[in-house]
Write a protein that holds these residues in place. Structure first.
Motif, PDB file in Angstrom:
ATOM      1  N   GLN A 216       0.848  -1.199   0.000  1.00 45.52           N
ATOM      2  CA  GLN A 216       0.000   0.000   0.000  1.00 45.52           C
ATOM      3  C   GLN A 216       0.883   1.249   0.000  1.00 45.52           C
ATOM      4  OE1 GLN A 216      -3.363  -0.342  -0.441  1.00 45.52           O
ATOM      5  NE2 GLN A 216      -2.663  -2.461  -0.668  1.00 45.52           N
ATOM      6  N   LYS A 217       1.289   1.663  -1.188  1.00 42.91           N
ATOM      7  CA  LYS A 217       2.181   2.809  -1.330  1.00 42.91           C
ATOM      8  C   LYS A 217       1.512   4.066  -0.773  1.00 42.91           C
ATOM      9  CE  LYS A 217       5.087   0.119  -3.332  1.00 42.91           C
ATOM     10  NZ  LYS A 217       6.262  -0.379  -2.590  1.00 42.91           N
ATOM     11  N   GLU A 218       2.304   4.859  -0.141  1.00 44.20           N
ATOM     12  CA  GLU A 218       1.867   6.127   0.479  1.00 44.20           C
ATOM     13  C   GLU A 218       0.994   5.925   1.717  1.00 44.20           C
ATOM     14  OE1 GLU A 218       3.277   8.874  -0.515  1.00 44.20           O
ATOM     15  OE2 GLU A 218       4.256   7.688  -2.066  1.00 44.20           O
ATOM     16  N   SER A 219       0.838   4.683   2.151  1.00 43.89           N
ATOM     17  CA  SER A 219       0.151   4.493   3.439  1.00 43.89           C
ATOM     18  C   SER A 219       1.138   4.800   4.557  1.00 43.89           C
ATOM     19  CB  SER A 219      -0.363   3.057   3.572  1.00 43.89           C
ATOM     20  OG  SER A 219       0.719   2.148   3.674  1.00 43.89           O
ATOM     21  N   ALA A 220       0.622   5.065   5.751  1.00 42.32           N
ATOM     22  CA  ALA A 220       1.490   5.441   6.872  1.00 42.32           C
ATOM     23  C   ALA A 220       2.485   4.323   7.184  1.00 42.32           C
ATOM     24  CB  ALA A 220       0.645   5.761   8.105  1.00 42.32           C
ATOM     25  N   GLY A 221       2.020   3.073   7.187  1.00 39.26           N
ATOM     26  CA  GLY A 221       2.904   1.955   7.486  1.00 39.26           C
ATOM     27  C   GLY A 221       4.010   1.814   6.463  1.00 39.26           C
ATOM     28  N   GLN A 222       3.670   1.986   5.178  1.00 44.07           N
ATOM     29  CA  GLN A 222       4.678   1.857   4.116  1.00 44.07           C
ATOM     30  C   GLN A 222       5.698   2.987   4.193  1.00 44.07           C
ATOM     31  OE1 GLN A 222       5.182   3.774   1.124  1.00 44.07           O
ATOM     32  NE2 GLN A 222       6.647   2.316   0.228  1.00 44.07           N
ATOM     33  N   ILE A 223       5.247   4.188   4.474  1.00 42.48           N
ATOM     34  CA  ILE A 223       6.160   5.335   4.600  1.00 42.48           C
ATOM     35  C   ILE A 223       7.110   5.132   5.768  1.00 42.48           C
ATOM     36  CG2 ILE A 223       6.261   7.800   5.145  1.00 42.48           C
ATOM     37  CD1 ILE A 223       3.602   8.106   3.621  1.00 42.48           C
ATOM     38  N   ILE A 224       6.596   4.619   6.884  1.00 42.40           N
ATOM     39  CA  ILE A 224       7.426   4.392   8.071  1.00 42.40           C
ATOM     40  C   ILE A 224       8.458   3.296   7.789  1.00 42.40           C
ATOM     41  CG2 ILE A 224       7.383   3.518  10.440  1.00 42.40           C
ATOM     42  CD1 ILE A 224       4.629   4.952  10.692  1.00 42.40           C
ATOM     43  N   LEU A 225       8.036   2.217   7.126  1.00 42.37           N
ATOM     44  CA  LEU A 225       8.973   1.153   6.773  1.00 42.37           C
ATOM     45  C   LEU A 225      10.096   1.682   5.885  1.00 42.37           C
ATOM     46  CD1 LEU A 225       6.588  -1.884   6.063  1.00 42.37           C
ATOM     47  CD2 LEU A 225       8.360  -1.773   7.822  1.00 42.37           C
ATOM     48  N   ALA A 226       9.714   2.486   4.881  1.00 42.53           N
ATOM     49  CA  ALA A 226      10.714   3.034   3.963  1.00 42.53           C
ATOM     50  C   ALA A 226      11.685   3.964   4.685  1.00 42.53           C
ATOM     51  CB  ALA A 226      10.013   3.767   2.821  1.00 42.53           C
ATOM     52  N   SER A 227      11.166   4.753   5.624  1.00 38.34           N
ATOM     53  CA  SER A 227      12.033   5.685   6.357  1.00 38.34           C
ATOM     54  C   SER A 227      13.019   4.957   7.260  1.00 38.34           C
ATOM     55  CB  SER A 227      11.184   6.646   7.184  1.00 38.34           C
ATOM     56  OG  SER A 227      10.522   5.960   8.242  1.00 38.34           O
ATOM     57  N   LEU A 228      12.706   3.709   7.626  1.00 39.12           N
ATOM     58  CA  LEU A 228      13.574   2.926   8.501  1.00 39.12           C
ATOM     59  C   LEU A 228      14.435   1.921   7.733  1.00 39.12           C
ATOM     60  CD1 LEU A 228      11.087   2.293  11.462  1.00 39.12           C
ATOM     61  CD2 LEU A 228      12.990   3.920  11.384  1.00 39.12           C
ATOM     62  N   GLY A 229      14.450   2.053   6.395  1.00 40.76           N
ATOM     63  CA  GLY A 229      15.373   1.252   5.598  1.00 40.76           C
ATOM     64  C   GLY A 229      14.791   0.036   4.909  1.00 40.76           C
ATOM     65  N   PHE A 230      13.495  -0.195   5.033  1.00 40.12           N
ATOM     66  CA  PHE A 230      12.865  -1.319   4.338  1.00 40.12           C
ATOM     67  C   PHE A 230      12.638  -0.918   2.883  1.00 40.12           C
ATOM     68  CE2 PHE A 230       9.572  -4.372   3.230  1.00 40.12           C
ATOM     69  CZ  PHE A 230       9.922  -5.500   3.976  1.00 40.12           C
ATOM     70  N   ASP A 231      12.931  -1.827   1.949  1.00 34.81           N
ATOM     71  CA  ASP A 231      12.764  -1.521   0.528  1.00 34.81           C
ATOM     72  C   ASP A 231      12.275  -2.759  -0.220  1.00 34.81           C
ATOM     73  OD1 ASP A 231      15.012  -3.142   0.390  1.00 34.81           O
ATOM     74  OD2 ASP A 231      16.402  -1.461   0.147  1.00 34.81           O
ATOM     75  N   ASP A 232      12.176  -2.630  -1.552  1.00 39.82           N
ATOM     76  CA  ASP A 232      11.659  -3.734  -2.359  1.00 39.82           C
ATOM     77  C   ASP A 232      12.560  -4.959  -2.288  1.00 39.82           C
ATOM     78  OD1 ASP A 232       9.382  -2.392  -3.190  1.00 39.82           O
ATOM     79  OD2 ASP A 232      10.350  -1.526  -4.954  1.00 39.82           O
ATOM     80  N   LYS A 234      14.341  -5.974   0.274  1.00 37.59           N
ATOM     81  CA  LYS A 234      14.063  -6.663   1.536  1.00 37.59           C
ATOM     82  C   LYS A 234      12.700  -7.341   1.490  1.00 37.59           C
ATOM     83  CE  LYS A 234      17.002  -4.072   4.728  1.00 37.59           C
ATOM     84  NZ  LYS A 234      17.820  -3.392   3.725  1.00 37.59           N
ATOM     85  N   ALA A 235      11.745  -6.710   0.797  1.00 41.62           N
ATOM     86  CA  ALA A 235      10.420  -7.327   0.653  1.00 41.62           C
ATOM     87  C   ALA A 235      10.522  -8.641  -0.123  1.00 41.62           C
ATOM     88  CB  ALA A 235       9.475  -6.364  -0.042  1.00 41.62           C
ATOM     89  N   LYS A 236      11.351  -8.662  -1.185  1.00 38.59           N
ATOM     90  CA  LYS A 236      11.533  -9.888  -1.961  1.00 38.59           C
ATOM     91  C   LYS A 236      12.233 -10.960  -1.128  1.00 38.59           C
ATOM     92  CE  LYS A 236      11.751  -7.517  -6.441  1.00 38.59           C
ATOM     93  NZ  LYS A 236      12.645  -7.133  -7.569  1.00 38.59           N
ATOM     94  N   GLU A 237      13.200 -10.529  -0.329  1.00 32.84           N
ATOM     95  CA  GLU A 237      13.905 -11.478   0.536  1.00 32.84           C
ATOM     96  C   GLU A 237      12.956 -12.104   1.549  1.00 32.84           C
ATOM     97  OE1 GLU A 237      17.593 -11.474   3.783  1.00 32.84           O
ATOM     98  OE2 GLU A 237      17.215  -9.693   2.544  1.00 32.84           O
ATOM     99  N   LEU A 238      12.086 -11.284   2.114  1.00 34.69           N
ATOM    100  CA  LEU A 238      11.120 -11.793   3.092  1.00 34.69           C
ATOM    101  C   LEU A 238      10.088 -12.696   2.433  1.00 34.69           C
ATOM    102  CD1 LEU A 238      10.025 -11.771   5.999  1.00 34.69           C
ATOM    103  CD2 LEU A 238       8.737  -9.702   5.408  1.00 34.69           C
ATOM    104  N   ALA A 239       9.715 -12.365   1.192  1.00 34.81           N
ATOM    105  CA  ALA A 239       8.688 -13.135   0.498  1.00 34.81           C
ATOM    106  C   ALA A 239       9.125 -14.576   0.248  1.00 34.81           C
ATOM    107  CB  ALA A 239       8.335 -12.464  -0.824  1.00 34.81           C
ATOM    108  N   LYS A 240      10.431 -14.831   0.212  1.00 38.64           N
ATOM    109  CA  LYS A 240      10.932 -16.189  -0.014  1.00 38.64           C
ATOM    110  C   LYS A 240      10.541 -17.132   1.125  1.00 38.64           C
ATOM    111  CE  LYS A 240      14.942 -14.579  -2.664  1.00 38.64           C
ATOM    112  NZ  LYS A 240      16.424 -14.461  -2.677  1.00 38.64           N
ATOM    113  N   THR A 241      10.288 -16.573   2.297  1.00 37.57           N
ATOM    114  CA  THR A 241       9.933 -17.403   3.463  1.00 37.57           C
ATOM    115  C   THR A 241       8.457 -17.241   3.824  1.00 37.57           C
ATOM    116  OG1 THR A 241      10.526 -15.633   5.024  1.00 37.57           O
ATOM    117  CG2 THR A 241      12.280 -17.147   4.362  1.00 37.57           C
ATOM    118  N   ILE A 242       7.652 -16.806   2.861  1.00 39.84           N
ATOM    119  CA  ILE A 242       6.269 -16.440   3.184  1.00 39.84           C
ATOM    120  C   ILE A 242       5.454 -17.628   3.674  1.00 39.84           C
ATOM    121  CG2 ILE A 242       5.256 -16.828   0.891  1.00 39.84           C
ATOM    122  CD1 ILE A 242       3.802 -14.082   1.342  1.00 39.84           C
ATOM    123  N   ASP A 243       5.796 -18.851   3.257  1.00 46.07           N
ATOM    124  CA  ASP A 243       5.044 -20.028   3.694  1.00 46.07           C
ATOM    125  C   ASP A 243       5.725 -20.750   4.840  1.00 46.07           C
ATOM    126  OD1 ASP A 243       2.937 -19.746   1.878  1.00 46.07           O
ATOM    127  OD2 ASP A 243       4.150 -20.635   0.277  1.00 46.07           O
ATOM    128  N   GLY A 244       6.768 -20.161   5.400  1.00 45.01           N
ATOM    129  CA  GLY A 244       7.476 -20.819   6.484  1.00 45.01           C
ATOM    130  C   GLY A 244       7.177 -20.240   7.840  1.00 45.01           C
TER     131      GLY A 244
END
Length: 254
Positions: A216-232, A234-244
């Motif tokens: 959800q781009k431009e949502s408060a949670g997404q903006i906060i994540l981006a400001s703290l160093g989370f990016d696409d 890291k999202a792809k890296e996390l998605a690899k373990t989505i079923d674990g």
């Protein structure tokens, strides 16, 4: 010298004024037995105090039994049922309803913590920023551990939330279940759809929730994540373990 009856009466009334009868403890008939008292009619659940020196009366108290002192079975199921009612539920699959995914226990707890965080900061709604905080408060999911490993902590998210959205009115009280904001609703629906894309049953877990917030781009949670160093990346890296992120020690509560 003979005492005067009227003087004796006056002294008696005066003593009553100094030591009123109301100060003498009265015995409640509902009090029953504290120490064992071996009488033919004694009850095993009752015991008796020795006679008092003042009144020569036995005070009895009833022992607490398991039925009288047990608390109601208020386990996590009632809470989970209430929180699950607030979460959007996936529609049952027409071709295979048994494969319809359900929210995992950790996801339900994370959402419950999100509502609590929204109430703590006196927000009228549960937004993506509150869900992000709820994930970190729950703390045991892969998503929460991934965030902490990348330096994204609850205190940082809370500070960023207040910097971005400001503080609420001091005298405002949030509802027990603050309703979802539109971005938060869309983030949770994204999590459901992402799970449905797999074509498998199972659970919608906390990783789905976190990636839903990031979607959800431009949502408060997404903006906060981006400001703290989370990016696409890291999202792809996390998605690899989505079923674990399923913990078999959690029992299904629905």
């Amino acid at each position: 010298e003979q005492s005067n009856p009227s003087q004796n009466l006056t002294l008696f009334l005066f003593s009553l004024h100094l030591f009123p009868m109301a100060s003498i403890p009265t015995l409640s008939p509902s009090l029953t037995k504290l120490f064992p008292h071996s009488t033919p009619h004694s009850n095993s659940n009752h015991c008796t105090l020795p006679p008092t020196s003042l009144f020569g009366t036995r005070i009895t108290l009833q022992r607490a039994t398991s039925s009288s002192c047990s608390l109601p079975n208020t386990n996590c199921r009632s809470t989970s049922a209430t929180v699950s009612f607030s979460l959007p539920s996936p529609k049952p699959l027409s071709d295979a309803p048994e494969k319809t995914p359900k929210w995992s226990a950790r996801a339900i707890k994370s959402f419950a913590m999100a509502e609590l965080e929204a109430r703590k900061i006196k927000f009228p709604n549960t937004g993506t920023e509150a869900i992000l905080m709820g994930i970190l408060v729950e703390g045991t999911s892969r998503a929460a551990k991934f965030l902490r490993a990348n330096g994204i902590t609850l205190f940082k998210v809370r500070d960023e939330t207040l910097n971005l959205l400001g503080k609420s009115d001091l005298y405002f009280f949030s509802p027990e279940h603050p309703p979802l904001t539109e971005p938060a609703q869309l983030a949770l629906e994204w999590a459901i759809q992402e799970k449905l894309k797999s074509g498998e049953g199972g659970e919608i877990n906390v990783t789905h929730m976190l990636l839903g917030i990031w979607s959800q781009k431009e949502s408060a949670g997404q903006i906060i994540l981006a400001s703290l160093g989370f990016d696409d990346e890291k999202a792809k890296e996390l998605a690899k373990t989505i079923d674990g992120d399923v913990d078999l020690s959690f029992k299904r509560q629905t």
